[in-house]
Design a protein around this motif. Structure first.
Motif, short mmCIF file in Angstrom:
data_model
loop_
_atom_site.label_atom_id
_atom_site.label_comp_id
_atom_site.label_asym_id
_atom_site.label_seq_id
_atom_site.Cartn_x
_atom_site.Cartn_y
_atom_site.Cartn_z
N ASN A 132 4.34 118.54 -78.45
CA ASN A 132 4.62 118.52 -79.87
C ASN A 132 4.60 117.08 -80.39
O ASN A 132 5.31 116.21 -79.88
N GLN A 133 3.81 116.83 -81.40
CA GLN A 133 3.60 115.46 -81.86
C GLN A 133 4.63 115.08 -82.92
O GLN A 133 4.70 115.70 -83.98
N ARG A 134 5.39 114.01 -82.63
CA ARG A 134 6.34 113.51 -83.61
C ARG A 134 6.13 112.03 -83.92
O ARG A 134 6.77 111.47 -84.79
N GLY A 135 5.24 111.39 -83.16
CA GLY A 135 4.96 109.99 -83.41
C GLY A 135 5.87 109.04 -82.67
O GLY A 135 5.76 107.82 -82.82
N THR A 136 6.78 109.56 -81.87
CA THR A 136 7.65 108.69 -81.09
C THR A 136 6.96 108.28 -79.80
O THR A 136 5.88 108.80 -79.46
N PHE A 137 7.58 107.41 -79.06
CA PHE A 137 6.98 106.95 -77.81
C PHE A 137 6.76 108.12 -76.86
O PHE A 137 5.70 108.22 -76.23
N SER A 138 7.74 108.99 -76.75
CA SER A 138 7.64 110.09 -75.79
C SER A 138 6.94 111.33 -76.36
O SER A 138 6.55 112.22 -75.60
N SER A 139 6.78 111.36 -77.68
CA SER A 139 6.04 112.47 -78.32
C SER A 139 5.05 111.89 -79.32
O SER A 139 5.19 112.06 -80.54
N PRO A 140 4.06 111.18 -78.81
CA PRO A 140 3.15 110.46 -79.71
C PRO A 140 2.20 111.39 -80.46
O PRO A 140 1.98 112.54 -80.05
N MET A 141 1.63 110.86 -81.51
CA MET A 141 0.52 111.55 -82.17
C MET A 141 -0.73 111.40 -81.28
O MET A 141 -0.82 110.47 -80.48
N THR A 142 -1.67 112.31 -81.45
CA THR A 142 -2.87 112.22 -80.63
C THR A 142 -4.02 111.52 -81.35
O THR A 142 -5.05 111.22 -80.72
N THR A 143 -3.87 111.25 -82.62
CA THR A 143 -4.89 110.50 -83.35
C THR A 143 -4.24 109.40 -84.18
O THR A 143 -3.07 109.52 -84.60
N ILE A 144 -5.03 108.38 -84.44
CA ILE A 144 -4.52 107.29 -85.28
C ILE A 144 -4.27 107.80 -86.69
O ILE A 144 -3.27 107.43 -87.33
N ASP A 145 -5.15 108.66 -87.17
CA ASP A 145 -4.94 109.18 -88.52
C ASP A 145 -3.63 109.96 -88.62
O ASP A 145 -2.94 109.88 -89.64
N GLY A 146 -3.31 110.68 -87.57
CA GLY A 146 -2.04 111.39 -87.57
C GLY A 146 -0.86 110.44 -87.72
O GLY A 146 0.12 110.73 -88.42
N ALA A 147 -0.96 109.29 -87.07
CA ALA A 147 0.12 108.30 -87.18
C ALA A 147 0.12 107.63 -88.55
O ALA A 147 1.18 107.38 -89.13
N VAL A 148 -1.08 107.32 -89.04
CA VAL A 148 -1.15 106.70 -90.38
C VAL A 148 -0.47 107.61 -91.41
O VAL A 148 0.24 107.13 -92.31
N ASN A 149 -0.65 108.91 -91.24
CA ASN A 149 -0.07 109.84 -92.21
C ASN A 149 1.46 109.88 -92.14
O ASN A 149 2.10 110.39 -93.06
N LEU A 150 2.03 109.36 -91.08
CA LEU A 150 3.49 109.29 -90.98
C LEU A 150 4.05 108.04 -91.67
O LEU A 150 5.25 107.95 -91.91
N CYS A 151 3.18 107.08 -91.93
CA CYS A 151 3.63 105.79 -92.46
C CYS A 151 3.90 105.86 -93.97
O CYS A 151 3.43 106.76 -94.65
#
Lengths: 311, 310
Positions: B37-56
């Motif tokens: 499950n992707q949450r963007g944390t170290f232990s539950s990272p996103m699988t794409t950069i875009d997914g992380a950008v969308n959290l910012c």
């Protein structure tokens, strides 16, 4: 996202994922944010104060305290008393990149940051002159003021800097004044120089700066030194300086007289002028050591070694 | 001793450490190998950069760390949007362990950059289609910075044309910086690090290694169209090889030089095969030149180009 707080640090080190981390900040840390801060706040990360001066007032002399300014912080400097760096040993660091860097807007000709304490550092800001002829961003009377990674720009036409630092009053009070990796763009013809030096000074350093200034007579871009004043151990290195003076250009530093005792170096500077005959880097006879400085006054020509090489 | 001017590389240092490591925003993690499950944390990272950008959040100075070994493919012009201001995307790892982003499927595949103050660092970008027009397409994106990235072809006839393509709005890409990057591509479709289509202030290229195939007489660092100004340009210490045999303009070409250009071009090491008419930039550009060395002869050291003023 929750965040853990270790207000006492971990001075003996801590193992995080089997990596030893050491707390290298021996002083206190305070935070500033104009968006979420307040004068009555503690200055902690989650309770920042609103202005840099409020944070300075929480610091302790010679405690090596650090003030972090959050990205996007904006503050207006309307006079010469609202932001006073009067606690020694404080390092003030802006966070963020490009236009998100903390911005200080100077809104009166007399707007300035007096730096009366020693060993103060300002790093990573955008400082904007938003009034005609703002005399100086800094008026240091404390030793070892360091200004690094700061962009000095203006708010529009006829809103300009005169100098970035004006040093007066007492000989050697501002020894060690340093500008490093700064940008100074100012096309207004009232602009003078990075540093206006009216006292003896030791260890004045300007390095890795990009300076592009309008013409104001034959004033030099980096430093103007008043009559009878010594500049010892001056260090002017790796600056790019553009000022399109057409005659009698003295591109880096002018001494009103050179009967004084000067020492130091000007090296690896690149300069641009329009003076094709009498251009100098520094007032002749200054006793400064020159090495690997290149100057050009012509389009499509490379800079040539100035002054000419010894043999 | 030569000091390295980092003033426009978007990562100032204090006491030897980059101050972006002092993070006042949120931190998110990316790892393509993660399956939960992707949450963007170290232990539950996103699988794409875009997914992380969308959290910012814009203006929050958020940081995205991309784990070593991460790999993702970008197949369209919408798959990865750098559309949140003030985000730093930092790859972890050395050499081939660095995160890899592969652009494929069409020559229109690109990464749009539509927000200010975005930093991308330590990532390998692969071109896996012929003549991908632009790796990054900037719209309103001041102070976009590429630091320590590698741009490379996935194989023969798979190449980027330009690394950064600006749009036609003047000053929308001010402060664009490319530093300590590596771009080696022998394809004849290779263009330039920057295709600048508008006025731009503060364009910076420092310490890059660029070795490109010959594409007419295109310059390696930037191409600037007619009527556009480039002010406060800062091009220093790049190593550029492009074996153009005649009319070589090695660093920057301006389609006309009736405009207002300022800045400097210094200490670049240039290699060409033009033994007669080689230039550093288009003549009459008004840029200041210092200590650029050019060579067109094997075994011979570079000579000062342009010739020295006096």
């Amino acid at each position: 996202m929750s965040i853990s707080s270790y207000p006492s640090g971990f001075r003996g080190g801590a193992l995080i994922k089997e990596t030893a981390l050491y707390d290298t900040i021996d002083g206190n840390v305070y935070w500033v944010d104009s968006g979420s801060g307040g004068a009555g706040n503690s200055g902690q990360f989650l309770s920042p104060v609103a202005t840099i001066d409020q944070a300075i007032n929480k610091c302790t002399n010679n405690n090596n305290d650090i003030i972090y300014i959050k990205a996007g912080h904006a503050e207006t400097i309307a006079d010469a008393t609202s932001l006073v760096a009067d606690i020694a040993g404080v390092t003030i660091i802006g966070l963020g990149r490009g236009t998100s860097r903390p911005t200080l807007t100077f809104s009166a000709a007399a707007s300035s940051i007096p730096v009366s304490a020693a060993n103060v550092t300002f790093q990573n800001f955008v400082m904007t002159a938003n009034f005609a002829d703002v005399a100086a961003a800094f008026t240091p009377t404390g030793k070892n003021l360091t200004v690094s990674d700061v962009v000095f720009n203006n708010g529009g036409t006829n809103l300009n800097w005169v100098n970035l630092a004006a040093v007066a009053t007492t000989d050697n009070n501002a020894d060690g004044l340093t500008f490093s990796r700064c940008h100074f763009f100012e096309i207004d013809t009232a602009v003078e120089a990075v540093a206006d030096i009216d006292v003896d000074i030791d260890g004045l350093t300007i390095e890795d700066c990009y300076v592009d200034l309008g013409i104001n007579g034959v004033l030099s871009s980096l430093v103007e030194v008043a009559a009878g004043k010594d500049t010892t151990n001056i260090d002017l290195r790796a600056n790019y300086v553009s000022r399109l003076v057409t005659a009698s250009a003295v591109q880096l530093i002018t001494w009103v007289d050179t009967t004084t005792t000067n020492t130091g170096i000007a090296a690896w500077n690149r300069s641009r002028t329009l003076d094709i005959a009498g251009e100098l880097l520094a007032t002749a006879g200054s006793n400064t050591h020159f090495a690997n400085n290149l100057s050009t006054s012509a389009i499509d020509k490379s800079g040539y070694s100035l002054p000419t090489a010894d043999s | 001793m030569f000091y390295a001017p980092y003033v426009t590389v978007e990562e100032p240092f204090v006491k030897g450490a980059p101050i972006f490591d002092m993070i006042d925003g949120n931190v998110y993690w990316v790892d393509s190998a993660y399956g939960g499950n992707q949450r963007g944390t170290f232990s539950s990272p996103m699988t794409t950069i875009d997914g992380a950008v969308n959290l910012c959040s814009a203006g929050n100075n958020d940081h995205i760390f991309v784990k070593a070994g991460h790999a993702e493919s970008i197949s369209t012009a919408t798959a990865l949007n750098l559309d949140i201001a003030d985000v730093a995307i930092i790859g972890l790892g050395n050499g081939t362990d660095r995160p890899t982003v592969t652009l494929d499927t069409a020559n229109t595949t690109t990464i749009p950059v539509t927000a200010a103050n975005i930093l991308v660092k330590n990532i390998i970008f692969n071109a896996n289609f012929l003549n991908i027009a632009a790796l990054f397409s900037l719209t309103t994106a001041k102070h976009f910075a590429l630091v320590e990235c590698q741009f490379k072809p996935a194989g023969a006839s798979l190449n980027f044309v330009d690394i950064v393509d600006t749009n036609t709005t003047d000053n929308a890409a001010d402060g664009l910086a490319i530093a300590r990057c590596n771009w080696v591509d022998s394809a004849t479709g290779s263009g330039s690090l920057v295709d600048s289509d508008a006025d731009i202030d503060g364009l910076t290229a420092l310490d890059n290694y660029v070795n490109l195939g010959v594409n007419g007489v295109l310059s390696a660092v930037a191409e600037v169209p007619a009527g556009k100004d480039t002010t406060n340009i800062n091009v220093q210490r790049n190593t550029i090889t492009r074996l153009v045999t005649a009319s070589a303009v090695q660093v920057i070409t301006w389609a006309d030089t009736t405009t207002t250009n300022t800045g400097l071009c210094a200490d670049n090491e240039l290699r060409t095969l033009d033994t007669a008419g080689e230039l550093v930039t288009t003549a009459g550009s008004n840029v200041s030149f210092y200590n650029n060395k050019s060579s067109s002869v094997a075994g011979a050291g570079g000579y000062l180009l342009p010739a020295a003023d006096s």
